[in-house]
Scaffold this active site. Structure first.
Site, PDB file in Angstrom:
ATOM      1  N   HIS A  78       4.074  -2.183   3.012  1.00 40.35           N
ATOM      2  CA  HIS A  78       4.085  -0.861   2.376  1.00 40.35           C
ATOM      3  C   HIS A  78       5.406  -0.702   1.624  1.00 40.35           C
ATOM      4  CE1 HIS A  78       1.152  -0.594   5.633  1.00 40.35           C
ATOM      5  NE2 HIS A  78       0.563   0.364   4.933  1.00 40.35           N
ATOM      6  N   HIS A 134      -5.146   9.297   0.069  1.00 39.67           N
ATOM      7  CA  HIS A 134      -5.106   8.448   1.271  1.00 39.67           C
ATOM      8  C   HIS A 134      -6.127   8.914   2.303  1.00 39.67           C
ATOM      9  CE1 HIS A 134      -3.380   5.841   4.434  1.00 39.67           C
ATOM     10  NE2 HIS A 134      -3.025   5.115   3.393  1.00 39.67           N
ATOM     11  N   ASP A 159       0.825  -1.209   0.000  1.00 41.21           N
ATOM     12  CA  ASP A 159       0.000   0.000   0.000  1.00 41.21           C
ATOM     13  C   ASP A 159       0.861   1.262   0.000  1.00 41.21           C
ATOM     14  OD1 ASP A 159      -2.029  -1.819   0.305  1.00 41.21           O
ATOM     15  OD2 ASP A 159      -2.836  -0.930   2.148  1.00 41.21           O
ATOM     16  N   ASP A 160       0.223   2.360  -0.378  1.00 38.24           N
ATOM     17  CA  ASP A 160       0.694   3.743  -0.163  1.00 38.24           C
ATOM     18  C   ASP A 160       1.738   4.235  -1.177  1.00 38.24           C
ATOM     19  OD1 ASP A 160      -0.942   3.456   1.984  1.00 38.24           O
ATOM     20  OD2 ASP A 160       0.548   3.929   3.516  1.00 38.24           O
TER      21      ASP A 160
END
Ligand code: NI
Length: 247
Positions: free
Chosen positions: A196, A109, A54-55
């Site tokens: 991440h 986000h 993620d991210d």
């Protein structure tokens, strides 16, 4: 028409509009991956897991991860943030070209459960449009930031919602040794692992986990591939945390 009838009619129209809006992004299209090449006759036996990141993307860390995954012949899933895609468009195209799956993690986000409908569509649909322009697909799965969501999120998603079943909380300490043991201690067939790709320690964790688990007979696949292997069709608005062989 009486007042309640008008309301009923308006409600029905809204429902139809929602249903129509949801159609173009899914149902599922067959994955690019050649399942035969992923293990041929061994496919029903697995075990299979999906690594998800993620991210990102992040120019300093994501390419190192992509190099490591390519060396190992492993596919992963990247739930990207729209503002991080800016300037990293080539990384997205590299992911797509190397057989990874790209998914939605909102533009900024944001906690989806806190957004009104208009802001929801800005956060999710604008990112979806950007990704479609970049990689030529329309169907992207959705991972809500922080895993936070409600019924409205599910109604508006127009995508299957993918959470996770293994979380070493890699953001908390950037400690590869600890993260690797947390994952190895709990991982099972059909799990979805959360990491991440914006932290160097997490990239190292992912590659160490791949090496150990491949030696133990695990296959690493994208979330889409995991659905295909389990013979399941992902449904818009439905929440998935793992895809074990028995369910
Ligand atoms: Ni996130």
């Amino acid at each position: 028409m009486t007042c309640w009838k008008k309301r009923l009619k308006a409600g029905a129209l809204a429902l139809i509009a929602l249903a129509l809006a949801a159609v173009p992004y899914w149902p599922w299209e067959a994955p690019d991956a050649d399942l035969e090449a992923m293990g041929g006759a061994k496919i029903p036996d697995g075990p299979y897991v999906a690594l998800t990141f993620d991210d990102g993307p992040k120019a300093a860390t994501t390419p190192i991860l992509l190099d490591g995954l390519a060396q190992r012949g492993v596919h992963a899933t990247f739930f990207v943030v729209g503002q991080n895609v800016e300037g990293n468009e080539l990384l997205l195209q590299r992911m797509e070209g190397e057989g990874h799956q790209i998914g939605l993690h909102t533009y900024h986000h944001k906690v989806l459960a806190e957004l009104n409908a208009s802001d929801f569509y800005t956060e999710v649909d604008e990112l979806r449009a950007i990704l479609t322009a970049l990689v030529g697909r329309e169907a992207f799965m959705l991972r809500p930031p922080y895993g936070m969501m409600n019924a409205a999120t599910q109604d508006r998603a127009a995508a299957p919602i993918i959470l996770w079943s293994v979380d070493p909380e890699d953001w908390s300490d950037r400690d590869t040794d600890r993260q690797v043991s947390v994952i190895l201690d709990s991982v099972k067939d059909g799990d979805i692992i959360l990491l991440h790709d914006i932290y160097p320690a997490s990239v190292e964790t992912a590659l160490q986990v791949v090496d150990v688990m491949m030696a133990r007979g695990f296959h690493f696949v994208t979330v889409e591939e995991l659905f295909a292997i389990r013979g399941k069709t992902p449904e818009n608005g439905k929440v998935y945390r793992k895809l074990p062989p028995s369910e």
